[in-house]
Design a protein around this motif. Sequence first.
Motif, PDB file in Angstrom:
ATOM      1  N   CYS A  25      35.052  74.913  24.241  1.00  0.00           N
ATOM      2  CA  CYS A  25      36.307  75.148  23.549  1.00  0.00           C
ATOM      3  C   CYS A  25      37.358  75.631  24.551  1.00  0.00           C
ATOM      4  O   CYS A  25      37.057  75.947  25.691  1.00  0.00           O
ATOM      5  CB  CYS A  25      36.133  76.148  22.422  1.00  0.00           C
TER       6      CYS A  25
ATOM      7  N   SER B 298      39.757  68.381  19.908  1.00  0.00           N
ATOM      8  CA  SER B 298      39.042  69.637  20.054  1.00  0.00           C
ATOM      9  C   SER B 298      38.410  69.630  21.431  1.00  0.00           C
ATOM     10  O   SER B 298      38.501  68.644  22.152  1.00  0.00           O
ATOM     11  CB  SER B 298      37.953  69.786  18.997  1.00  0.00           C
TER      12      SER B 298
ATOM     13  N   HIS C 200      37.008  75.590  18.154  1.00  0.00           N
ATOM     14  CA  HIS C 200      35.574  75.727  17.944  1.00  0.00           C
ATOM     15  C   HIS C 200      35.186  77.203  17.711  1.00  0.00           C
ATOM     16  O   HIS C 200      34.075  77.501  17.283  1.00  0.00           O
ATOM     17  CB  HIS C 200      34.947  75.134  19.199  1.00  0.00           C
TER      18      HIS C 200
ATOM     19  N   CYS D 152      37.292  75.530  13.266  1.00  0.00           N
ATOM     20  CA  CYS D 152      35.985  74.935  12.988  1.00  0.00           C
ATOM     21  C   CYS D 152      35.019  76.005  12.454  1.00  0.00           C
ATOM     22  O   CYS D 152      35.117  77.174  12.806  1.00  0.00           O
ATOM     23  CB  CYS D 152      35.378  74.355  14.263  1.00  0.00           C
TER      24      CYS D 152
ATOM     25  N   HIS E 232      33.963  67.214  10.902  1.00  0.00           N
ATOM     26  CA  HIS E 232      33.165  67.767  12.016  1.00  0.00           C
ATOM     27  C   HIS E 232      31.753  67.181  12.016  1.00  0.00           C
ATOM     28  O   HIS E 232      30.847  67.706  11.373  1.00  0.00           O
ATOM     29  CB  HIS E 232      33.137  69.292  11.861  1.00  0.00           C
TER      30      HIS E 232
ATOM     31  N   ASP F  17      35.039  70.689  21.638  1.00  0.00           N
ATOM     32  CA  ASP F  17      33.790  71.208  21.112  1.00  0.00           C
ATOM     33  C   ASP F  17      32.728  71.193  22.198  1.00  0.00           C
ATOM     34  O   ASP F  17      32.591  70.249  22.938  1.00  0.00           O
ATOM     35  CB  ASP F  17      33.350  70.351  19.930  1.00  0.00           C
TER      36      ASP F  17
END
Length: 397
Positions: free
Chosen positions: A115, A110, A139, A192, A18, A112
Amino acid sequence: DILDGTGRILLPGFVDLHTHLREPGREDTETIDTGSAAAALGGYTAVFAMANTDPVADSAVVTDHVWRRGQEVGLVDVHPVGAVTVGLEGRQLAEMGTMAAGVGQVKLFSDDGKCVYDPLMMRRALEYSASLGVLVAQHAEEPRLTVGAVVAHEGPTAARLGLAGWPRAAEESIVARDALLARDAGARVHICHASTAGTVALVEWARTQGISISAEVTPHHLLLDDSRLETYDGINRVNPPLRERSDVEALRRGLADGVIDCVATDHAPHADQDKCCEFSQARPGMLGLETALSIVVETMVRPGLLDWRGVAKVMSERPAQIVGLDDQGRPLEVGEPANVVLVDPDTEWTVRGPDLASIAHNTPYEEMTLPGKVTATVLRGRITARDGAVYPLTGGK
Ligand code: DOR
Ligand code: ZN
Ligand code: ZN
Ligand code: ZN
């Protein structure tokens, strides 16, 4: 070139699941060059560059660029994270298969920064990911519980200070939802930046149900708590927010027990004007790559929660396994080019933002003295960082 390992700990190169590198789109705050330098100095041989760039990493055009640029720089393998959905709308699934099959070979997806809010979309993303053999990261935010909340969001300190934020229910309800969706989709899900005691308990529960779930914790959530918020300093703003001491303790225990699989930095550079300001004006995010190992030593090794074998596990082996990297985080064959890091376990050093390799150099750890220092990083047999200097294949920002 010979590396002297006297008095050093030898570990497999670290893998960060990440990292925000801001390229393309915000090259004024970090580039693949500068972020790679920070990664190499921090002991990383692989990082996963998050998808919330501009444009969003929702096509192979972007994800292939990220991988290629990382290979040109040559300091760390920059694995692109693909967005699950197209753009910032979150209404249409992205072509994950094309990104997975591209030069960048995307292994982790993802959304991010946006989300997957819609449970149906998340369910479809998980089903698609299972058929492709890739991983979806959540996320962990339920925005309808986050936006517009007025009091008592993040715990007593934030409530007393009147800070709007990200309630623990916003995190935990999404973790529970996605564990159940992964179960029904026959997929794996990665959580995450777990930040609450409740998230640790939910991940543990999900495993008892046979659900394929993994989770990461950030260095800042292992070290800092919400007492930091008293100053209203924007430097401490991050998503998810710094939580209570009891959460910090639960996260440390979760990592020690293996409920939380790994440490991931959530390295999130922002310009000084967006951090060196009052809390409510600040953007969420903190630098993390160059300080991660030292914070793990401070919070886990020194208190006796992890030994060095355990550090190798949470910084390298487990993250490599989670995304299926076959060239990281495992014992080497004789003669095989190594991804390794040398750590001086005893040196203490004082963090100074201007000394960090990132373009943004504001840090919540300013003037903090931390134990343990990465002294050399080796990527496939080539020294990428040594005693504070980096050795890229191609120079320049
Ligand atoms: O605080 C955060 N900032 N958390 C995230 O996960 C995203 C990041 C960002 O992109 O700035
Ligand atoms: Zn996040
Ligand atoms: Zn992030
Ligand atoms: Zn500055």
